[in-house]
Write a protein that holds these residues in place. Structure first.
Motif, mmCIF file in Angstrom:
data_model
loop_
_atom_site.group_PDB
_atom_site.id
_atom_site.type_symbol
_atom_site.label_atom_id
_atom_site.label_comp_id
_atom_site.label_asym_id
_atom_site.label_seq_id
_atom_site.Cartn_x
_atom_site.Cartn_y
_atom_site.Cartn_z
ATOM 1 N N SER A 49 0.943 -1.148 -0.196
ATOM 2 C CA SER A 49 -0.194 -0.165 -0.058
ATOM 3 C C SER A 49 0.880 1.250 -0.020
ATOM 4 N N CYS A 50 0.330 2.476 -0.691
ATOM 5 C CA CYS A 50 1.305 3.429 -0.640
ATOM 6 C C CYS A 50 0.421 4.680 -0.627
ATOM 7 N N ILE A 51 0.747 5.836 0.024
ATOM 8 C CA ILE A 51 0.056 6.955 0.157
ATOM 9 C C ILE A 51 0.774 8.328 -0.504
ATOM 10 N N SER A 52 -0.128 9.139 -0.973
ATOM 11 C CA SER A 52 0.832 10.286 -1.394
ATOM 12 C C SER A 52 0.947 11.301 -0.257
ATOM 13 N N ASN A 53 1.941 12.335 -0.929
ATOM 14 C CA ASN A 53 2.450 13.107 0.093
ATOM 15 C C ASN A 53 1.436 14.263 0.981
ATOM 16 N N SER A 54 0.528 14.678 -0.199
ATOM 17 C CA SER A 54 -0.427 15.734 0.382
ATOM 18 C C SER A 54 -1.989 15.281 0.151
ATOM 19 N N ASP A 55 -2.483 14.755 -0.991
ATOM 20 C CA ASP A 55 -3.762 14.682 -1.103
ATOM 21 C C ASP A 55 -4.707 13.423 -0.681
ATOM 22 N N GLY A 56 -4.052 12.530 0.015
ATOM 23 C CA GLY A 56 -4.622 11.447 0.377
ATOM 24 C C GLY A 56 -4.776 10.225 -0.565
ATOM 25 N N THR A 57 -4.075 10.410 -1.787
ATOM 26 C CA THR A 57 -4.298 9.299 -2.606
ATOM 27 C C THR A 57 -3.719 8.064 -2.115
ATOM 28 N N THR A 58 -4.456 6.826 -2.173
ATOM 29 C CA THR A 58 -4.095 5.634 -1.827
ATOM 30 C C THR A 58 -3.806 4.519 -2.826
ATOM 31 N N TYR A 59 -3.004 3.595 -2.632
ATOM 32 C CA TYR A 59 -3.304 2.563 -3.443
ATOM 33 C C TYR A 59 -2.867 1.217 -2.852
ATOM 34 N N TYR A 60 -3.699 0.237 -3.091
ATOM 35 C CA TYR A 60 -3.717 -1.285 -2.625
ATOM 36 C C TYR A 60 -3.484 -2.136 -3.427
ATOM 37 N N ALA A 61 -2.589 -3.138 -3.100
ATOM 38 C CA ALA A 61 -2.397 -4.411 -3.810
ATOM 39 C C ALA A 61 -3.953 -5.137 -3.735
ATOM 40 N N ASP A 62 -4.218 -5.721 -4.722
ATOM 41 C CA ASP A 62 -5.551 -6.430 -4.783
ATOM 42 C C ASP A 62 -5.453 -7.507 -3.689
ATOM 43 N N SER A 63 -4.411 -7.858 -3.283
ATOM 44 C CA SER A 63 -4.426 -8.985 -2.287
ATOM 45 C C SER A 63 -4.674 -8.534 -0.953
ATOM 46 N N VAL A 64 -4.725 -7.309 -0.790
ATOM 47 C CA VAL A 64 -4.846 -6.619 0.588
ATOM 48 C C VAL A 64 -6.167 -5.735 0.740
ATOM 49 N N LYS A 65 -6.800 -5.112 -0.448
ATOM 50 C CA LYS A 65 -7.909 -4.692 -0.667
ATOM 51 C C LYS A 65 -8.845 -5.008 0.402
ATOM 52 N N GLY A 66 -9.318 -4.182 1.025
ATOM 53 C CA GLY A 66 -10.553 -4.335 1.909
ATOM 54 C C GLY A 66 -10.127 -4.828 3.226
ATOM 55 N N ARG A 67 -9.041 -5.168 3.451
ATOM 56 C CA ARG A 67 -8.410 -5.625 4.708
ATOM 57 C C ARG A 67 -7.513 -4.842 5.337
ATOM 58 N N PHE A 68 -6.628 -4.045 4.625
ATOM 59 C CA PHE A 68 -5.585 -3.334 4.953
ATOM 60 C C PHE A 68 -5.983 -1.747 4.768
ATOM 61 N N THR A 69 -5.389 -0.845 5.586
ATOM 62 C CA THR A 69 -5.542 0.636 5.603
ATOM 63 C C THR A 69 -4.258 1.230 5.871
ATOM 64 N N ILE A 70 -3.933 2.246 4.988
ATOM 65 C CA ILE A 70 -2.889 2.949 5.296
ATOM 66 C C ILE A 70 -3.148 4.324 5.509
ATOM 67 N N SER A 71 -2.533 4.971 6.281
ATOM 68 C CA SER A 71 -2.603 6.356 6.746
ATOM 69 C C SER A 71 -1.278 7.012 7.067
ATOM 70 N N ARG A 72 -1.571 8.273 7.104
ATOM 71 C CA ARG A 72 -0.047 9.105 7.448
ATOM 72 C C ARG A 72 -0.337 10.287 8.274
ATOM 73 N N ASP A 73 0.525 10.621 9.476
ATOM 74 C CA ASP A 73 0.490 11.956 10.154
ATOM 75 C C ASP A 73 1.817 12.516 9.795
ATOM 76 N N ASN A 74 1.736 13.527 9.249
ATOM 77 C CA ASN A 74 2.916 14.312 8.914
ATOM 78 C C ASN A 74 3.523 15.056 9.941
ATOM 79 N N ASP A 75 2.541 15.439 11.018
ATOM 80 C CA ASP A 75 3.178 16.103 12.010
ATOM 81 C C ASP A 75 3.983 15.004 13.208
ATOM 82 N N LYS A 76 3.803 13.849 12.905
ATOM 83 C CA LYS A 76 4.408 12.693 13.687
ATOM 84 C C LYS A 76 5.474 12.196 12.845
ATOM 85 N N ASN A 77 5.707 12.451 11.649
ATOM 86 C CA ASN A 77 6.273 11.776 10.789
ATOM 87 C C ASN A 77 6.382 10.179 10.465
ATOM 88 N N THR A 78 4.947 9.976 10.628
ATOM 89 C CA THR A 78 4.655 8.474 10.927
ATOM 90 C C THR A 78 3.521 8.189 9.770
#
Length: 130
Positions: A49-78
């Protein structure tokens, strides 16, 4: 040293959940697209799974769609990866890496160019087994 540090892996039963965290340091975290990648024994790196730097665009591999969720907190560098409904085939070392924002988020994950990605961490092991 500029790198990611991954954590949160462990042993979990099939159907269980884990939340992985990935903290970046030594670079401008919010500038980059960031992804989670995994490598199972004897296999190539796979973009999970990948996430864009600012607009929240995400990508998931077919094998994990619906099961995994990616997120980021730029204030925490995480960046986080919430993994639910884990399966034995999810067993792998999980890594974070970053891509220049000129790269499309989908391309970052769909075709893993190991040397084209930056700040690889040492990974965290996820084992799904009963």
């Amino acid at each position: 040293q500029s790198q990611f540090v991954e954590s949160g892996g462990g042993l979990v039963q099939p159907g269980g959940s884990l939340r992985l965290s990935c903290v970046g340091s030594g670079f401008t975290f919010h500038y980059y697209h960031i992804g989670w990648f995994r490598r199972a024994p004897g296999k190539e790196y796979e973009g999970v799974s990948c996430i864009s730097n600012s607009d929240g665009t995400t990508y998931y591999a077919d094998s994990v769609k619906g099961r995994f969720t990616i997120s980021r907190d730029n204030d925490k560098n995480t960046v986080y990866l919430q993994m639910n409904g884990l399966k034995p085939e999810d067993t792998a070392d999980y890594y974070c890496a970053a891509a220049n924002p000129l790269t499309a988020v989908q391309n970052m994950c769909a075709t893993v160019d190991y040397y084209g990605l930056d700040y690889w961490g040492k990974g965290t092991l996820v084992t799904v087994s009963s």
